[in-house]
Design an enzyme around this catalytic site. Sequence first.
Site, mmCIF file in Angstrom:
data_model
loop_
_atom_site.group_PDB
_atom_site.id
_atom_site.type_symbol
_atom_site.label_atom_id
_atom_site.label_comp_id
_atom_site.label_asym_id
_atom_site.label_seq_id
_atom_site.Cartn_x
_atom_site.Cartn_y
_atom_site.Cartn_z
ATOM 1 C CB THR A 1 2.490 3.254 3.754
ATOM 2 O OG1 THR A 1 2.463 3.430 2.331
ATOM 3 C CG2 THR A 1 1.170 2.657 4.189
ATOM 4 C CB VAL B 1 -0.916 0.058 1.242
ATOM 5 C CG1 VAL B 1 -1.902 1.220 1.117
ATOM 6 C CG2 VAL B 1 -1.645 -1.249 1.451
ATOM 7 C CG HIS B 2 2.977 2.834 -3.154
ATOM 8 N ND1 HIS B 2 2.644 1.670 -3.802
ATOM 9 C CD2 HIS B 2 3.235 3.742 -4.132
ATOM 10 C CE1 HIS B 2 2.703 1.856 -5.106
ATOM 11 N NE2 HIS B 2 3.044 3.106 -5.338
ATOM 12 N NE ARG B 3 -2.353 4.830 -7.247
ATOM 13 C CZ ARG B 3 -1.757 5.576 -8.184
ATOM 14 N NH1 ARG B 3 -0.569 5.243 -8.621
ATOM 15 N NH2 ARG B 3 -2.350 6.636 -8.665
ATOM 16 C CG ASP C 1 -1.619 1.107 -3.440
ATOM 17 O OD1 ASP C 1 -0.468 0.643 -3.584
ATOM 18 O OD2 ASP C 1 -1.909 1.912 -2.532
#
Length: 384
Positions: free
Chosen positions: A244, A208-210, A284
Amino acid sequence: MQTVLPARSVAVVLGTRPELVKLAELIRVLGPAARVVHTGQHYDEELSGGFLDELGLPEPAYLTGVGGQPRAVQIAAALHGLDALFAAEPPLAVVVQGDTNAALAGALAANARDLPLVHVEAGLRSHDRAMPEEHNRVLVDRLADVLCAATPDNRELLLAEGVPEERITVTGNPVVEAVRDHLPSADARGRLLAAHGLTADGYVLATVHRPENTDDERALTAVLTELAGLARELPVVLPLHPRTRARIEAAGLLPLLDGVTVLPPAGYGTFLALARHAALIVSDSGGVQEETTVLGRPLVVVRNSTERPESLADFAELVDPGPAIGAAARRRLAEGPPGLRHLATLPSPYGDGTASRRIAALIAKTVAARTSTAPKREHAALAA
């Protein structure tokens, strides 16, 4: 086979970890002709520094004052630095990849200096104007002289936008050779799984990073809640992007990670090894959408839109943050070993693993054509 180009004549502009991965083989094929310029967009040592050694890349020229800045400042600072470099030592061509701020800065710098621009991974479109990357990729494609489309669908999108056919070549995506080159051996993968107490095909891998998921506290809470729910059924492994982690801590969401196996940012080979044996991946990431098609693994894409619909045909499902994540994950997990065996038989829609050699040949052809017309161009400029 290396292309016959003068030393340091092709400026390869990059600034993020995915660009390092996807351009590594092209840089090797170009050999001494490649002049790597790193804008510093990914400025964290964990995200980029170790990748140079892992991917066997030469030390780049680094720009300063880019990493950690707002988007406009990143692009402006990188453009200023690149223009100075190109003025001092003009390359014969400039290569950029994808849709990053580094790619747009490289494209603008090439355009300002009338240098041939090669865009690797041209023609991706999400049709989502809320994505900064969508604006970047559209602008780079309009500026590019050589557009290296990964798939026939990318080519059709470019033609529909009025890009001249002669500028577009379907090359495949270099991600295919990147995965094949850097996937550790079966023995090394087995040792890695054992070190983390994991069983092949018995865990979920997540990333998860967006910003759409990390900067919106409700979205971040929803994603982590669904991962925590899955972790009550089987192990969930989460290599955690430093940005994140900072957002999770700021939002007070650390308790949602209690049942999740949190790892530091993984090296590329480590990530591929974990992905290769995951029963499911939840991510993502744009690059992961491509990599899973080479590894033959199912994917739940947690995003509002995607510029890689080719992955959705067989390998991936697109969902919004929330209960849809768990529902989609459980559907794919229910397919079990037969589903994994089926995916393993399917070819990647992103090519046959020879994209970098095709792109290098296009660069050499472009440089030769530009060089042969240089006297005419200079004469025309003087006459003007």
